[in-house]
Design a protein around this motif. Sequence first.
Motif, PDB file in Angstrom:
ATOM      1  N   ARG A  31       0.055   2.572  62.198  1.00 24.18           N
ATOM      2  CA  ARG A  31       1.342   2.409  62.875  1.00 24.18           C
ATOM      3  C   ARG A  31       2.333   3.516  62.502  1.00 24.18           C
ATOM      4  O   ARG A  31       3.064   4.021  63.366  1.00 24.18           O
ATOM      5  N   THR A  32       2.353   3.905  61.247  1.00 29.35           N
ATOM      6  CA  THR A  32       3.309   4.927  60.806  1.00 29.35           C
ATOM      7  C   THR A  32       3.055   6.256  61.496  1.00 29.35           C
ATOM      8  O   THR A  32       3.982   6.883  62.038  1.00 29.35           O
ATOM      9  N   SER A  83       2.158   1.155  75.322  1.00 32.35           N
ATOM     10  CA  SER A  83       2.094   2.568  75.696  1.00 32.35           C
ATOM     11  C   SER A  83       3.054   2.866  76.841  1.00 32.35           C
ATOM     12  O   SER A  83       3.707   3.914  76.868  1.00 32.35           O
ATOM     13  N   ALA A 112       1.333   6.789  64.236  1.00 40.37           N
ATOM     14  CA  ALA A 112       1.527   6.656  65.683  1.00 40.37           C
ATOM     15  C   ALA A 112       3.011   6.760  66.040  1.00 40.37           C
ATOM     16  O   ALA A 112       3.383   7.398  67.033  1.00 40.37           O
ATOM     17  N   THR A 113       3.859   6.157  65.211  1.00 43.60           N
ATOM     18  CA  THR A 113       5.301   6.243  65.440  1.00 43.60           C
ATOM     19  C   THR A 113       5.801   7.674  65.291  1.00 43.60           C
ATOM     20  O   THR A 113       6.630   8.146  66.080  1.00 43.60           O
ATOM     21  N   ILE A 114       5.278   8.385  64.291  1.00 45.90           N
ATOM     22  CA  ILE A 114       5.659   9.787  64.086  1.00 45.90           C
ATOM     23  C   ILE A 114       5.266  10.638  65.295  1.00 45.90           C
ATOM     24  O   ILE A 114       6.032  11.497  65.750  1.00 45.90           O
ATOM     25  N   PHE A 153      -1.966   2.411  70.798  1.00 46.25           N
ATOM     26  CA  PHE A 153      -0.998   1.494  71.388  1.00 46.25           C
ATOM     27  C   PHE A 153      -1.689   0.639  72.446  1.00 46.25           C
ATOM     28  O   PHE A 153      -2.541   1.114  73.176  1.00 46.25           O
ATOM     29  N   SER A 164       6.478   3.036  75.386  1.00 48.08           N
ATOM     30  CA  SER A 164       6.680   4.335  74.731  1.00 48.08           C
ATOM     31  C   SER A 164       7.039   5.402  75.753  1.00 48.08           C
ATOM     32  O   SER A 164       7.854   6.290  75.491  1.00 48.08           O
ATOM     33  N   VAL A 217       4.974   9.624  68.412  1.00 53.07           N
ATOM     34  CA  VAL A 217       5.898   9.319  69.504  1.00 53.07           C
ATOM     35  C   VAL A 217       7.216  10.068  69.302  1.00 53.07           C
ATOM     36  O   VAL A 217       7.780  10.630  70.257  1.00 53.07           O
ATOM     37  N   LEU A 218       7.710  10.112  68.068  1.00 50.24           N
ATOM     38  CA  LEU A 218       8.940  10.848  67.779  1.00 50.24           C
ATOM     39  C   LEU A 218       8.771  12.338  68.045  1.00 50.24           C
ATOM     40  O   LEU A 218       9.678  13.001  68.569  1.00 50.24           O
ATOM     41  N   CYS A 264       8.902  12.967  71.620  1.00 53.31           N
ATOM     42  CA  CYS A 264      10.296  12.927  72.067  1.00 53.31           C
ATOM     43  C   CYS A 264      11.019  14.243  71.785  1.00 53.31           C
ATOM     44  O   CYS A 264      11.774  14.740  72.630  1.00 53.31           O
TER      45      CYS A 264
END
Length: 458
Positions: free
Chosen positions: A342-343, A281, A345-347, A276, A284, A349-350, A353
Amino acid sequence: MNNSKITLYVMSCWIFAAFGGLMFGYDIGISRGVSAMDDFLIKFFPHVYQTKLHAKENNYCKYDNWLLQLFTSSLYISALFASFFASKAATKLGRKITILIASIFFIVGAVLSAVAENKLMLIFGRILFGVGVGFGNETVPLFLTEVAPIQHRGAVNIMFQLFVTIGIFIANFVNYGTSMIHPNGWRMSLGFAAIPAGKSTLVKIRGVSDVEAEYKEIVAACEQAKQVKQHSLKNLLKPASIPPLVIGVLLQVFQQFTGINAIMFYAPVLFQTMGFKANASLLSSVITGIVNVGSTFVSIYLVDKVGRRKLLLQACCQMLISQLAIGTILVTSLLETGTLNRTLATIVVLLVCTYVMSFAWSWGPLGWLIPSETFPLETRTTGFAFAVSTNMLFTSIIAQLFLTMLCTMKAYIFFFFSGWIVVMGLFVYFFLPETKGVPIDSMVERVWMQHPIWKRLF
């Protein structure tokens, strides 16, 4: 206490007291964001900035600098020592004055950090801020536990952690905005820490007119405390204090070895490591901050309904799955150079969370609640001081070593924290009794003397 009315005035008092958590949380969030700002690195840590610019630099090692880590950890080292002085102050001067002392140190530390022109000024400001953290974290959870009705004790105490999460969220939002203000945005981030400190105040706390019986109880308790306070350290070794001391200290150790502060301190750095860009970042981190605040409300709602143990054990399962998944993705997909797609990296972050979510309704608030409600009167302030100082000690260790550990262990660091989550889950299952709905002064008879392990001490 059960007949006390929860008026708007009473709730206002709880909220103002919990502002100590806001100051603590703001610092956690500010530290992690500022340490990733280019302007801040250029002024105080130019070597780290130059290392960061190298495109082929090792992803896991580009922020490994002991002075940069000292910027974060120095606060918690000073808070460690301050918590013991805070214990004495809370006993002799009372909770109100001790919280006001914390506010003064917060303000002075924030101002000095904001105007710092060299590393010495910066670190000294952090140390003063740390004294405020030590005084605030020692006093506020105790105060909230002592003034809360039994049936709402958990929810009221967790207001401290709620304000910690709100402070983190505000800091993330501030960092996101000030990161675009060059070259002194970082000064604004650090200086704003003085604002919540100016809000701390305490007033009378009851909403009923019939307080004579309670008044007599408080007077008797104060007289009893005066009789034993000189021997509080010795009393910690008595059977009634050993279980809460062991549990209180280990909960603080385990709270840090969940890996939460490693993620919360260095989330922007961690997200940059995954590819990111700087502002992305920080954004996020804002997202995880929102999750953190929202999940703490879950704890406030459930803690006095389902109890402490169930929340802690459920969270261990959820945190373990999240950490293992993050570690697996990074081990298999994030090389020492390059970034995640990107995919993935998004996972990640999830997953962060979901991890923050489970911590926020369990180990975050309950790590403060349980030690504050389980010590007997004669060792309450001293015992809780040991818990707070242990928290500060291990927070400083993690803050000082995490970037070095990340450089050495790389993505396997998430498996390291996963192992600790297994250990803490076993500890809760076998050693931690349920304290929901038990009056503070009945813990020995109704909890420790009934527990299959701890009853052997009596």
